[in-house]
Motif scaffolding. Structure first.
Motif, mmCIF file in Angstrom:
data_model
loop_
_atom_site.group_PDB
_atom_site.id
_atom_site.type_symbol
_atom_site.label_atom_id
_atom_site.label_comp_id
_atom_site.label_asym_id
_atom_site.label_seq_id
_atom_site.Cartn_x
_atom_site.Cartn_y
_atom_site.Cartn_z
ATOM 1 N N VAL A 74 0.855 -1.180 0.000
ATOM 2 C CA VAL A 74 0.000 0.000 0.000
ATOM 3 C C VAL A 74 0.889 1.227 0.000
ATOM 4 N N ALA A 80 -3.541 0.177 -2.847
ATOM 5 C CA ALA A 80 -2.917 -1.140 -2.700
ATOM 6 C C ALA A 80 -2.590 -1.680 -4.081
ATOM 7 N N LEU A 108 -4.988 -6.010 3.470
ATOM 8 C CA LEU A 108 -4.424 -4.693 3.127
ATOM 9 C C LEU A 108 -5.299 -3.561 3.664
ATOM 10 N N ALA A 114 -5.638 0.360 3.211
ATOM 11 C CA ALA A 114 -5.897 0.488 1.769
ATOM 12 C C ALA A 114 -7.261 1.120 1.538
ATOM 13 N N TYR A 117 -7.793 -0.655 -4.648
ATOM 14 C CA TYR A 117 -6.907 -1.745 -5.074
ATOM 15 C C TYR A 117 -6.591 -1.577 -6.550
#
Length: 168
Positions: A74, A80, A108, A114, A117
């Motif tokens: 991250v 992330a 994450l 995070a 993503y």
């Protein structure tokens, strides 16, 4: 088959097993793009160990055997980067890739804050694209890396429903 597999954080003792599995799993990608010099096939054990120290690396085990893995980091803005999602060929098409993807997303978010993503795959990697789309990822860009490879970037925002709140 997928339900008897456990997913947990990787340890340094898993490094060699992950690297061997990575080499096996990326053979099909290398053949698809006619490029056997791709980073997953040339990564060193020392580089993988650095990833174990610095990032979030998960493994899937069937008994004592490592049959899958995924990695993530991250950055400062909460993005992330997920990569090297691998599943042993004999274990594919049983939902293990999706379980690994969900597990790394959850970890994450919970451990590294995070907010979104991001992952990458090649334009010919239909199985990967199908998996990522089925998990809510949408293409946000394409970059030509070579005469045979266009890399597709996919992203997904963290849904508030995905966040576990302690005491809720």
């Amino acid at each position: 088959m997928g339900t008897s597999v456990t997913i947990s954080a990787a340890s340094d003792q898993d490094a060699e097993h992950i690297l061997k599995l990575q080499y096996l799993c990326y053979q099909s990608e290398a053949a698809l793009y006619d490029d056997y010099g791709i980073e997953p096939l040339t990564q060193t054990l020392a580089a993988l160990r650095r990833e174990l120290d610095e990032g979030c690396v998960l493994v899937a085990r069937l008994g004592g055997e490592v049959v899958g893995s995924v990695r993530g980091t991250v950055d400062a803005d909460g993005t992330a980067r997920i990569g090297k999602l691998i599943v042993h060929p004999r274990m594919q098409r049983h939902g293990l890739g999706g379980r690994l993807l969900a597990a790394v997303e959850q970890r994450l978010a919970a451990e590294r804050s995070a907010k979104r993503y991001r992952l990458f795959t090649g334009h010919r990697s239909e199985g990967n694209l199908r998996l990522y789309r089925s998990h809510g990822y949408v293409p946000v860009g394409t970059e030509r890396l070579s005469r045979t490879l266009n890399e597709i970037t996919l992203e997904k925002e963290l849904a508030t429903a995905d966040v576990y709140v302690a005491g809720a």
